[in-house]
Design an enzyme around this catalytic site. Structure first.
Site, mmCIF file in Angstrom:
data_model
loop_
_atom_site.group_PDB
_atom_site.id
_atom_site.type_symbol
_atom_site.label_atom_id
_atom_site.label_comp_id
_atom_site.label_asym_id
_atom_site.label_seq_id
_atom_site.Cartn_x
_atom_site.Cartn_y
_atom_site.Cartn_z
ATOM 1 N N PRO A 216 6.772 62.701 46.696
ATOM 2 C CA PRO A 216 6.204 63.900 47.306
ATOM 3 C C PRO A 216 7.244 64.991 47.468
ATOM 4 O O PRO A 216 8.404 64.720 47.788
ATOM 5 C CB PRO A 216 5.752 63.397 48.683
ATOM 6 C CG PRO A 216 6.689 62.268 48.987
ATOM 7 C CD PRO A 216 7.074 61.655 47.676
ATOM 8 N N CYS B 8 8.489 96.662 42.690
ATOM 9 C CA CYS B 8 7.658 97.608 41.937
ATOM 10 C C CYS B 8 6.707 96.908 40.992
ATOM 11 O O CYS B 8 6.838 96.987 39.762
ATOM 12 C CB CYS B 8 8.559 98.566 41.175
ATOM 13 S SG CYS B 8 9.632 99.451 42.304
ATOM 14 N N GLU B 9 5.772 96.164 41.551
ATOM 15 C CA GLU B 9 4.731 95.494 40.776
ATOM 16 C C GLU B 9 3.522 95.340 41.672
ATOM 17 O O GLU B 9 3.665 94.973 42.839
ATOM 18 C CB GLU B 9 5.164 94.069 40.380
ATOM 19 C CG GLU B 9 6.106 94.028 39.236
ATOM 20 C CD GLU B 9 6.035 92.727 38.460
ATOM 21 O OE1 GLU B 9 4.947 92.150 38.326
ATOM 22 O OE2 GLU B 9 7.091 92.325 37.969
ATOM 23 N N TYR C 32 8.533 75.167 47.532
ATOM 24 C CA TYR C 32 8.471 76.099 46.401
ATOM 25 C C TYR C 32 8.560 77.550 46.873
ATOM 26 O O TYR C 32 7.946 78.443 46.300
ATOM 27 C CB TYR C 32 7.200 75.850 45.564
ATOM 28 C CG TYR C 32 7.067 74.404 45.133
ATOM 29 C CD1 TYR C 32 7.915 73.884 44.171
ATOM 30 C CD2 TYR C 32 6.124 73.550 45.720
ATOM 31 C CE1 TYR C 32 7.820 72.549 43.784
ATOM 32 C CE2 TYR C 32 6.033 72.212 45.340
ATOM 33 C CZ TYR C 32 6.877 71.717 44.373
ATOM 34 O OH TYR C 32 6.789 70.403 43.999
HETATM 35 N N1 LLP Z 1 7.019 64.427 40.577
HETATM 36 C C1 LLP Z 1 6.977 65.165 39.437
HETATM 37 C C2 LLP Z 1 7.249 64.514 38.163
HETATM 38 C C3 LLP Z 1 6.678 66.542 39.509
HETATM 39 O O1 LLP Z 1 6.622 67.258 38.399
HETATM 40 C C4 LLP Z 1 6.411 67.156 40.762
HETATM 41 C C5 LLP Z 1 6.099 68.580 40.883
HETATM 42 C C6 LLP Z 1 6.492 66.350 41.913
HETATM 43 C C7 LLP Z 1 6.783 64.992 41.779
HETATM 44 C C8 LLP Z 1 6.257 66.898 43.293
HETATM 45 O O2 LLP Z 1 4.970 67.393 43.454
HETATM 46 P P1 LLP Z 1 4.440 67.818 44.907
HETATM 47 O O3 LLP Z 1 4.393 66.572 45.751
HETATM 48 O O4 LLP Z 1 5.370 68.813 45.460
HETATM 49 O O5 LLP Z 1 3.090 68.375 44.660
HETATM 50 N N2 LLP Z 1 5.687 75.546 42.112
HETATM 51 C C9 LLP Z 1 4.356 74.998 42.295
HETATM 52 C C10 LLP Z 1 4.368 73.477 42.297
HETATM 53 C C11 LLP Z 1 4.980 72.860 41.043
HETATM 54 C C12 LLP Z 1 5.030 71.365 41.065
HETATM 55 C C13 LLP Z 1 5.821 70.807 39.916
HETATM 56 N N3 LLP Z 1 5.976 69.387 39.893
HETATM 57 C C14 LLP Z 1 3.767 75.570 43.589
HETATM 58 O O6 LLP Z 1 4.423 76.353 44.256
HETATM 59 O O7 LLP Z 1 2.624 75.287 43.917
#
Ligand code: LLP
Length: 439
Positions: free
Chosen positions: A294, A363-364, A392
């Site tokens: 997570p 500026c967007e 993020y």
């Molecule tokens: N494991 C892998 C292989 C991943 O690619 C990711 C996230 C995670 C774990 C963790 O996922 P989480 O538990 O945080 O959902 N920037 C985007 C989210 C991109 C997630 C990429 N991979 C946002 O701000 O929503």
């Protein structure tokens, strides 16, 4: 069950606090835009997830990409977490946090030779391999170092996570993992590699999942493979990835009640308990170690972005609240149309509410945190908190418009400290150079 608040941001009197710290004090000392994180919220989420997975031999590998400040990494390591990392930079961050990487896994579709070497030299727990060419490269680098590289394949279960198109990963059309029907052959190929040690199997279907069904579907699809791999290759673990969604709407309003169960049933998020209860019956019979990765779940609700109001601009039939934070500091609304609650740092219920687009100075047109949002009228020099920005947020910040990267602060009870100094202009342009042929 003990009452558990989702986060430790609440008004005490008129002022918004993080744990016992008045956020006005943080603004006064460190200015804005500044990310503020609650150590207690991170620990609360971590511990609740551990207990939700209680029936399993589960290990949490915190996905560093969500928030990679070395203080945050140290905090999770102290709590007992390993890490899910995706680059040599993230690996070095773990080391910089004073933690070894023997409990960390290395994911990502494009690992370079140098990254593979670094991970082997520092004794990574395993590589999560995404293709056969990558397997061949890892085998080659391990051979040169005279070691065996531990691996698991990331297998793509072809399940729709039902999340935003830019953060769904488990469909056949996505670039991630190897197809389920090719998995047997990939493991057979790995078994023939002299410098590879097969350790597990991995999946990750997407991020910000608000329904448990896709997790269940994906685990059901991969469980028979995991059982076969245990027999055939003696694998030790099954990593079920990350992706547990959090609630962004009305994050603050739910206050000190149990956040998850106080949500209406139809919008209630996945809780650590429902997650554990749905997956344990499928996973336990496998007799494998279960890894979970997570990111957002552990840090998302634990952070806010503090910002100062620059102007209240009254346009034609529209108000614009112009902040000093922008899409370069927090890109999620511009990139994923994501919702973040925005609240005043000092609440004044006697003031009228206004409806405004809450925007940054970049500026967007896309530099907009919220459209037509109702908020207490605020004026120049006052402050807001953009909620649920712990995941993020800072990790995706850029210097667009030549803005300096924001500061970060960690709160622990009544104590708080700067964990990242605001960037200054000198460091922003430190690597730039005017070549002789232009002089
Ligand atoms: N494991 C892998 C292989 C991943 O690619 C990711 C996230 C995670 C774990 C963790 O996922 P989480 O538990 O945080 O959902 N920037 C985007 C989210 C991109 C997630 C990429 N991979 C946002 O701000 O929503």
């Amino acid at each position: 069950m003990a009452l558990f608040s989702m986060h430790h941001f609440a008004y005490a009197g008129p002022n918004l606090h993080c744990e016992s710290v008045d956020l006005a004090a943080v603004v006064q000392l460190y200015g804005t835009p500044t990310y503020v994180y609650s150590a207690a919220t991170m620990a609360g989420h971590y511990n609740r997830l551990v207990s939700g997975l209680g029936g399993l031999d589960a290990h949490i590998c915190y996905a560093i990409k969500a928030n990679s400040n070395i203080a945050v990494l140290r905090h999770f390591a102290n709590l007992g977490a390993g890490f899910d990392l995706v680059s040599g930079g993230e690996l070095r961050r773990v080391l910089a946090a004073g933690v070894d990487v023997t409990r960390s896994v290395f994911a990502g579709v494009g690992k370079s030779e140098a990254e593979i070497r670094l991970a082997l030299e520092t004794r990574i727990h395993a590589f999560h391999v995404e293709s056969e060419p990558e397997l061949i490269r890892i085998n080659h680098v391990a051979g040169k170092l005279g070691v065996k590289a531990p691996i698991a394949f990331r297998v793509n279960p072809d399940v729709d996570a039902g999340t935003h198109a830019k953060i769904t990963t488990g469909k056949a059309a996505n670039k991630f993992g190897i197809p389920l029907d090719k998995a047997g052959a990939a493991y057979a190929a790995a078994a023939k590699c002299p410098n590879i040690a097969i350790r597990g199997v991995q999946m990750h279907i997407g991020s910000q999942l608000t329904s448990i069904a896709p997790f269940v579907e994906a685990v059901k699809k991969l469980a028979p493979l995991a059982a076969t791999l245990k027999q055939r290759h003696n694998i030790e673990y099954f990593s079920i990835g990350g992706g547990i969604g959090i609630v962004y709407k009305d994050a603050l309003a739910s206050g000190p009640r149990d956040w998850w169960t106080s949500q209406p049933e139809d919008t209630r998020p996945i809780t650590p308990e429902t997650y554990g209860a749905a997956l344990a019956p499928l996973l336990k019979p496998l007799g494998l170690k279960i890894l979970i990765e997570p990111g957002r779940f552990l840090v998302g609700n634990a952070g806010v972005l503090l910002s100062q109001v620059e102007y209240l601009k009254r346009g034609q039939g529209k108000n614009f609240l112009v902040l000093d934070a922008a899409m370069n500091d927090l890109v999620r609304p511009a990139m994923y149309d994501s919702f973040h609650q925005i609240v005043p740092l000092r609440r004044d219920t006697t003031r009228p509410a206004i409806t405004a687009d809450i925007v940054g100075p970049v500026c967007e047109t896309g530099d907009c945190f919220a459209r037509d949002r109702d908020i207490q009228q605020l004026s120049e020099g006052e402050h807001v908190a953009i909620m649920s920005a712990g995941a993020y947020g800072c990790t995706m910040a850029s210097r667009y418009n030549s803005r300096c990267l924001p500061a970060e602060v960690l709160v622990h009870g009544a104590a708080f400290d700067l964990i990242k100094t605001r960037e200054n202009f000198a460091s922003q342009i430190a690597g730039e150079n005017i070549p002789a042929f232009l002089k």
